[in-house]
Design an enzyme around this catalytic site. Structure first.
Site, PDB file in Angstrom:
ATOM      1  N   HIS A 215     -17.717  -4.070 -20.528  1.00  0.00           N
ATOM      2  CA  HIS A 215     -17.968  -3.142 -19.429  1.00  0.00           C
ATOM      3  C   HIS A 215     -16.669  -2.685 -18.769  1.00  0.00           C
ATOM      4  O   HIS A 215     -16.685  -1.987 -17.755  1.00  0.00           O
ATOM      5  CB  HIS A 215     -18.882  -3.839 -18.406  1.00  0.00           C
ATOM      6  CG  HIS A 215     -19.538  -2.936 -17.434  1.00  0.00           C
ATOM      7  ND1 HIS A 215     -19.340  -3.032 -16.071  1.00  0.00           N
ATOM      8  CD2 HIS A 215     -20.403  -1.901 -17.597  1.00  0.00           C
ATOM      9  CE1 HIS A 215     -20.050  -2.113 -15.450  1.00  0.00           C
ATOM     10  NE2 HIS A 215     -20.705  -1.414 -16.342  1.00  0.00           N
ATOM     11  N   LYS A 217     -13.208  -0.727 -17.912  1.00  0.00           N
ATOM     12  CA  LYS A 217     -12.722   0.647 -17.976  1.00  0.00           C
ATOM     13  C   LYS A 217     -11.209   0.624 -17.790  1.00  0.00           C
ATOM     14  O   LYS A 217     -10.707   0.292 -16.708  1.00  0.00           O
ATOM     15  CB  LYS A 217     -13.352   1.521 -16.892  1.00  0.00           C
ATOM     16  CG  LYS A 217     -14.809   1.899 -17.161  1.00  0.00           C
ATOM     17  CD  LYS A 217     -15.772   0.886 -16.636  1.00  0.00           C
ATOM     18  CE  LYS A 217     -17.203   1.337 -16.804  1.00  0.00           C
ATOM     19  NZ  LYS A 217     -18.161   0.301 -16.377  1.00  0.00           N
ATOM     20  N   ASP A 222       1.801   4.486 -21.858  1.00  0.00           N
ATOM     21  CA  ASP A 222       3.235   4.142 -21.911  1.00  0.00           C
ATOM     22  C   ASP A 222       3.595   2.927 -21.064  1.00  0.00           C
ATOM     23  O   ASP A 222       4.763   2.741 -20.714  1.00  0.00           O
ATOM     24  CB  ASP A 222       4.096   5.336 -21.487  1.00  0.00           C
ATOM     25  CG  ASP A 222       4.049   6.476 -22.501  1.00  0.00           C
ATOM     26  OD1 ASP A 222       3.686   6.207 -23.657  1.00  0.00           O
ATOM     27  OD2 ASP A 222       4.362   7.623 -22.134  1.00  0.00           O
ATOM     28  N   HIS A 391     -22.000   4.924  -7.459  1.00  0.00           N
ATOM     29  CA  HIS A 391     -21.660   3.870  -8.419  1.00  0.00           C
ATOM     30  C   HIS A 391     -20.381   3.133  -8.021  1.00  0.00           C
ATOM     31  O   HIS A 391     -19.892   2.290  -8.767  1.00  0.00           O
ATOM     32  CB  HIS A 391     -21.494   4.520  -9.807  1.00  0.00           C
ATOM     33  CG  HIS A 391     -21.454   3.560 -10.948  1.00  0.00           C
ATOM     34  ND1 HIS A 391     -20.308   3.337 -11.693  1.00  0.00           N
ATOM     35  CD2 HIS A 391     -22.407   2.754 -11.485  1.00  0.00           C
ATOM     36  CE1 HIS A 391     -20.563   2.450 -12.649  1.00  0.00           C
ATOM     37  NE2 HIS A 391     -21.832   2.079 -12.545  1.00  0.00           N
ATOM     38  N   LYS A 393     -17.579   0.609  -6.394  1.00  0.00           N
ATOM     39  CA  LYS A 393     -17.541  -0.833  -6.203  1.00  0.00           C
ATOM     40  C   LYS A 393     -16.302  -1.183  -5.390  1.00  0.00           C
ATOM     41  O   LYS A 393     -15.174  -0.925  -5.819  1.00  0.00           O
ATOM     42  CB  LYS A 393     -17.499  -1.551  -7.559  1.00  0.00           C
ATOM     43  CG  LYS A 393     -18.493  -1.003  -8.582  1.00  0.00           C
ATOM     44  CD  LYS A 393     -18.128  -1.443  -9.984  1.00  0.00           C
ATOM     45  CE  LYS A 393     -18.653  -0.517 -11.045  1.00  0.00           C
ATOM     46  NZ  LYS A 393     -20.092  -0.405 -11.121  1.00  0.00           N
ATOM     47  N   ASP A 398     -10.961  -8.718   5.464  1.00  0.00           N
ATOM     48  CA  ASP A 398     -10.016  -8.555   6.573  1.00  0.00           C
ATOM     49  C   ASP A 398      -9.178  -7.304   6.364  1.00  0.00           C
ATOM     50  O   ASP A 398      -9.686  -6.294   5.887  1.00  0.00           O
ATOM     51  CB  ASP A 398      -9.181  -9.821   6.758  1.00  0.00           C
ATOM     52  CG  ASP A 398     -10.046 -11.017   7.163  1.00  0.00           C
ATOM     53  OD1 ASP A 398     -11.190 -10.789   7.597  1.00  0.00           O
ATOM     54  OD2 ASP A 398      -9.588 -12.161   7.023  1.00  0.00           O
TER      55      ASP A 398
END
Length: 473
Positions: A215, A217, A222, A391, A393, A398
Site C-alpha cells: 500500500h 506510495k 535522483d 482520503h 491521513k 502537540d
C-alpha cells in the site's frame, strides 16, 4: 473416503494453526469456527486470507514464500538497540524519539524539507515535472495506477525518462493493478518501462497472499526529490472537477533531504523481493541539506516490521501533553489505541478525530460508528467532513511531532498491508498541518454521543454486524 479424510485433516490443521498462532482471540475464534463448520471452503479461506506473514529479508529472497504451511507466530523481530537522536530534538519530545529509535532501528536524520501538496492538481504536475527532470534514476511504487488520462501521463513521462537513459523502476501492487483496464503494467511494459508486480495473485504457480498488499506510495528521483503520502495515481484525485462523482480529496508530500536515502532503501528492498535479487547499495550523500526537519522512515507490514507503526502511534498519544489531532479515511482503532486516546482525553489533552462523512467503503464507516461512543463518552471529539470523500491521513502530537504516509487507522492497514510513514519533528511543518486540520474541523459536523445513541435500531444492527467483522475488514 480418502477425500473425506483429507478434508477433515485440512479443517483441523487450519483450526489448530489459528489457535496456536493468531494473536487476536476474536480472529482466532472466527477462523477456527469457519475452518471446522465449513470443511474445504473454510480452510481454503484461511489459506487465502488468514495466514498473514511474509518474510522479506534478503536471506529469504532466493526462496520466495507463496504458500508456507509452517508460518509461525504473528510477531515482529525485536530491535532493542537505542539510537540516540540528535540533540536538536526538544527535551520533552525525546521519549517519542527514543521509542521510535528502538522500534524502527533507524536514525532520525536532520536537514529535510517537506511540502504538503493538495489533491492531484498540485501533486501530479510536481511529480511529473520531477520525472521529466530526472538525470540518473526514477523509482515509483504505487498501490493504484489508473490507466485513465492522468495515469497515461505518468506512463508517458516514465517512458520518456527511459528513452533518455534514466534508470527507471516501477512497482505495482498485484491486486491494486486490477482496479484499471487495461492494466498499467501492460502499458508500462509496452512503453519499455521496467515494472514488477508485488505478490500478484496466481493460481499456478500458487500465490495465495490475497490480503498482503503493498500500500506504499513512493516516488524518488535522483535521490534528491521524493514524494510520499496516501495518494494513488488517477483522475479521481483531481478534486477540483466537481462533475466527477468519484472525486477524492487527498494530501501528498514533496520530500527533500537525507531521509530520501531511507525511503530509497525501502523501495529497493521491495524491488529485490519482487525480482529475487540482492538490493544495490544506496547513495546516502546529500550535498546540501535543504531544510531543518528531523525525519525518519517507518515501515510497517505483515513481516518483520509487524506492529511498528501501531506501537509508535500508541506511545506518542500516551506522551502527548497538549493535543492529538488525527485525520484518516478509515477509522477502526485497536483496543490499545482506543485506550491511549481515552486516557489522553481524560488527562486534559485536546483529542480530535476527523473522518469523512462520505466513504468509498461504507461498511468500514458503519463499523466505526459502533465504536465511537467509547471515545465520545471520555471526551474525544469526532468530526465528519462533508463530501467529497477525503482520503487524507494526518497524525499530529502537540506542536512539534507529525506522522504522515500511506497507513490508515484500521486492522487491514496496520496488520495486513505493507505501509510507509514518515516521522517528522519540525515546528513549522506541524504548524502548517495543524492549520489545515483546524480548517477541516471548521467545515465539519461534530458527531456527539447523543447522535450515536440516537441511531435507529436497524442502523445500530447494521453497524454492529459490520463491527463484528472488524478484524477481517
Amino acid at each position: 473416503i480418502v477425500f473425506l479424510v483429507l478434508i477433515a485433516v485440512l479443517s483441523w490443521w487450519a483450526a489448530l494453526h489459528a489457535l496456536l498462532y493468531k494473536r487476536d482471540p476474536r480472529a482466532a475464534f472466527g477462523w477456527i469456527a469457519v475452518s471446522l463448520f465449513f470443511p474445504l471452503f473454510g480452510p481454503l479461506l484461511y489459506f487465502l486470507f488468514g495466514i498473514n506473514r511474509v518474510r522479506t529479508r534478503g536471506r529469504e529472497l532466493g526462496r520466495r514464500l507463496t504458500l508456507n504451511l509452517r508460518i509461525g507466530f504473528e510477531r515482529a523481530e525485536s530491535h532493542l538497540e537505542e539510537i540516540i537522536p540528535p540533540s536538536v530534538v526538544p527535551e520533552r519530545f525525546l521519549p517519542i524519539a527514543r521509542l521510535s529509535d528502538t522500534v524502527t532501528n533507524r536514525p532520525l536524520l536532520a536537514g529535510n524539507r517537506l511540502e504538503p501538496l493538495e489533491n492531484g492538481e498540485q501533486a501530479f504536475p510536481a511529480m511529473i515535472e520531477a520525472i521529466e527532470a530526472a538525470e540518473h534514476r526514477v523509482y515509483l511504487t504505487t498501490y493504484i495506477l489508473e490507466t485513465n488520462r492522468t495515469g497515461r501521463r505518468f506512463v508517458e513521462a516514465l517512458a520518456r525518462a527511459v528513452r533518455k537513459g534514466v534508470e527507471v523502476k516501477v512497482i505495482l501492487d498485484g491486486v491494486g493493478e486490477l482496479y484499471s483496464w487495461p492494466r498499467a503494467g501492460a502499458l508500462l511494459r509496452r512503453a519499455g518501462v521496467p515494472v514488477v508486480r508485488f505478490l500478484p495473485p496466481r493460481i499456478f504457480p500458487p500465490s495465495l497472499h490475497i490480503n498482503l498488499r503493498n500500500h506504499r506510495k513512493l516516488l524518488i528521483v535522483d535521490g534528491w526529490t521524493g514524494f510520499t503520502g496516501g495518494m494513488n495515481i488517477g483522475d479521481r484525485h483531481l478534486a477540483a472537477n466537481s462533475n466527477n462523482p468519484s472525486r477524492v480529496e487527498d494530501l501528498h508530500f514533496r520530500v527533500q533531504g537525507p531521509v530520501l536515502a531511507q525511503m530509497e532503501q525501502v523501495f529497493l528492498a521491495d524491488w529485490s523481493f519482487c525480482t529475487r535479487t540482492a538490493p544495490p547499495p544506496v547513495d546516502e550523500n546529500v550535498s546540501r541539506p535543504p531544510g531543518e526537519a528531523l525525519c525518519r522512515t517507518v515501515v510497517d507490514g505483515p513481516n518483520e516490521d509487524l506492529d511498528r507503526l501501531a506501537m509508535i502511534l500508541v506511545g506518542s498519544v500516551s506522551m502527548a501533553r497538549d493535543r492529538v489531532y488525527l485525520m484518516t479515511p478509515y477509522f477502526l482503532p485497536s483496543r490499545e489505541l482506543m485506550g491511549a486516546l481515552q486516557a489522553a482525553a481524560l488527562r486534559g489533552v485536546e483529542v480530535k478525530v476527523v473522518l469523512p462523512w462520505r466513504n468509498n467503503l461504507p461498511f468500514i464507516k458503519w463499523a466505526g460508528e459502533n465504536m465511537l461512543w467509547e471515545l465520545l463518552q471520555y471526551g474525544v471529539r469526532v468530526y465528519y467532513q462533508p463530501p467529497p470523500f477525503v482520503h487524507s491521513k494526518l497524525f499530529l502530537v502537540d506542536d512539534f511531532y507529525a506522522v504522515v504516509g500511506s497507513a490508515n487507522i484500521d486492522p487491514r492497514s496496520l496488520r495486513l498491508n505493507f505501509e510507509l510513514a514518515l516521522e517528522v519533528f519540525d515546528r513549522d511543518f506541524n504548524a502548517d498541518l495543524t492549520r489545515r486540520f483546524r480548517q477541516a474541523v471548521s467545515r465539519s459536523r461534530e458527531r456527539t454521543l447523543a447522535d450515536v445513541d440516537g441511531r435507529s435500531l436497524p442502523v445500530r444492527i447494521r453497524d454492529s454486524l459490520c463491527w463484528l467483522f472488524m478484524p477481517y475488514l
